[in-house]
Every structure is written in C-alpha cells, then in structure tokens.
Motif scaffolding. Sequence first.
Motif, PDB file in Angstrom:
ATOM      1  N   THR A   2       0.820  -1.215   0.000  1.00  0.00           N
ATOM      2  CA  THR A   2       0.000   0.000   0.000  1.00  0.00           C
ATOM      3  C   THR A   2       0.847   1.256   0.000  1.00  0.00           C
ATOM      4  O   THR A   2       0.310   2.356  -0.109  1.00  0.00           O
ATOM      5  N   GLY A   3       2.159   1.114   0.163  1.00  0.00           N
ATOM      6  CA  GLY A   3       3.025   2.283   0.229  1.00  0.00           C
ATOM      7  C   GLY A   3       4.306   2.101  -0.558  1.00  0.00           C
ATOM      8  O   GLY A   3       4.491   1.114  -1.263  1.00  0.00           O
ATOM      9  N   LYS A   4       5.195   3.082  -0.427  1.00  0.00           N
ATOM     10  CA  LYS A   4       6.483   3.065  -1.094  1.00  0.00           C
ATOM     11  C   LYS A   4       7.584   3.496  -0.134  1.00  0.00           C
ATOM     12  O   LYS A   4       7.320   4.093   0.912  1.00  0.00           O
ATOM     13  N   VAL A   5       8.810   3.188  -0.519  1.00  0.00           N
ATOM     14  CA  VAL A   5       9.978   3.763   0.143  1.00  0.00           C
ATOM     15  C   VAL A   5      10.271   5.070  -0.582  1.00  0.00           C
ATOM     16  O   VAL A   5      10.631   5.073  -1.761  1.00  0.00           O
ATOM     17  N   ILE A   6      10.101   6.181   0.117  1.00  0.00           N
ATOM     18  CA  ILE A   6      10.248   7.503  -0.496  1.00  0.00           C
ATOM     19  C   ILE A   6      11.512   8.151   0.043  1.00  0.00           C
ATOM     20  O   ILE A   6      11.596   8.511   1.226  1.00  0.00           O
ATOM     21  N   CYS A   7      12.522   8.279  -0.796  1.00  0.00           N
ATOM     22  CA  CYS A   7      13.756   8.949  -0.383  1.00  0.00           C
ATOM     23  C   CYS A   7      13.675  10.412  -0.784  1.00  0.00           C
ATOM     24  O   CYS A   7      13.469  10.738  -1.956  1.00  0.00           O
ATOM     25  N   ILE A   8      13.827  11.295   0.193  1.00  0.00           N
ATOM     26  CA  ILE A   8      13.755  12.725  -0.095  1.00  0.00           C
ATOM     27  C   ILE A   8      15.143  13.349   0.001  1.00  0.00           C
ATOM     28  O   ILE A   8      15.853  13.195   0.985  1.00  0.00           O
ATOM     29  N   GLY A   9      15.561  14.029  -1.053  1.00  0.00           N
ATOM     30  CA  GLY A   9      16.806  14.782  -1.030  1.00  0.00           C
ATOM     31  C   GLY A   9      16.623  16.035  -0.201  1.00  0.00           C
ATOM     32  O   GLY A   9      15.699  16.823  -0.451  1.00  0.00           O
ATOM     33  N   LEU A  10      17.487  16.224   0.788  1.00  0.00           N
ATOM     34  CA  LEU A  10      17.337  17.341   1.718  1.00  0.00           C
ATOM     35  C   LEU A  10      18.058  18.608   1.263  1.00  0.00           C
ATOM     36  O   LEU A  10      17.928  19.645   1.893  1.00  0.00           O
ATOM     37  N   GLY A  11      18.826  18.515   0.183  1.00  0.00           N
ATOM     38  CA  GLY A  11      19.573  19.690  -0.252  1.00  0.00           C
ATOM     39  C   GLY A  11      20.889  19.819   0.490  1.00  0.00           C
ATOM     40  O   GLY A  11      21.312  18.917   1.216  1.00  0.00           O
TER      41      GLY A  11
END
Length: 238
Positions: A2-11
Amino acid sequence: MTGKVICIGLGPGDPELLSLRALRRLQSARVVAYFRKAGRPGQARRMVEGLIPAGAEEWPMEYPVTTEIPLADPAYAATLAPFYDHWAARLHAACRTGDVVVLCEGDPFLYGSFMHLHSRLPHEAVEVVPGIPGMAGCWTATGLPITWGDDVLTVLPATLPEPELTRRIADTDALVVMKIGRNLDKLRRALAAAGRLADAWLVEHGTMPAERVCRLAEVAGPVPYFSIVLLHGKGRRP
C-alpha cells in the motif's frame, strides 16, 4: 503493497532549501529512516530538526563501518553489503502498511548512500525526490559562477589515486572535488602538480550555520567531512 519507500533529497544543509515536495513527504511521514554513524545524531537528522511530525517513528540506520576499513579492502564491501540487504528488506516490508520516508543529504543519486538501498528494492516500490546537490550550495557560497560558456565541469572523488587526480584536474576547466576527509594532502599535491592550487577554493559546511569559505592554499589543518574543493571555470563570455 500500500506504500512506497520515499527517499527525499534534503539539499545542501539549509532547511529552507528543501523542495516543497520533499517537505510535504516529510510532514506526512509515519516512519522516517536515516543513515548515521553509531553514536552520532546524523547529519540528515539534524537538517530536519523540528520538521518531523509528532508520532512518526524514527529508524536510525547505523553504519557498521565508515572509515575504519580502507575502501579497497574486500572487508569493507563484505561488511556493508549485509547492512544494506537488511535495511532494504526492512523498509520494503514496512511498505505493506504505508509509505516510509528515507532522508538523504544533497541529492539521493549523487554519491548518496540511498542508492545502495535503491539497487536492492523493486523499482515500483521506490520514489525518489531530488534535492539541490551540496556542490551547488558550495559554489553559490563562493559568490562566483562555477562555469561559463563552454566550460567543462568535472566532479571527482578525492579517493582517486594521486596521478589520476592530477591528470583529471589538469584536463578540466571547472572542478568539484568531494569525499576529501583524509585525502586532503593528496588532493593538495595533485592541485599543485597541475598548477592550479592557487585557484582552488574550500567550502566547509556549505549553507549550514558553520559555513566557511576560503582559499585552499590558506588551510593548513584537517577539514570536516562536509567539505568541497572548487575550481571555477573562466570560459567564454559575451
């Protein structure tokens, strides 16, 4: 799933340089994972202080080894591979009940540790939110454009052998050198051999509160992990 692994770039470090998408993903997170050295809070975690929603679980992923084993030693990869295997499996399993957010300094696909998880996860289970690369924050901190006109920009890890560093430094117009750490003296020699030491800039902790910008030739001691060396291009201009 039902979901994903979401990697967010923080800058590069300043929280105000987070993208709107990254901020939205973070503020709706139920699980937040991030890499760190054992016994340290972790730079990625520090960058989002006060932004993680109340009630979200935090999963620190502590490296089993950082600089204790030389990169060329087979034991280095043999130690890290099971670590990435474990966390890829755990993050993927957590997706059965919703999204999992992974923090990454800079951009996840530019020398980021997350790429080692990405290669172990099913493509459909992953979302990557790009971030401003740390190098962009650093060259902006110098107040000078990194490239002009037809300048060629080269990005090098300072872990390369000294002759290879020297060759590539001499062969480019503009330069970014990352992964400096214990390689500073080797890098300094390579820049001098290529006749470009006097033009090199050092930026430590770019866009962060401890930011320091100076000529590399003025630096005598060790430099922190979050350091980048720059050579600015001088190419075609109207």
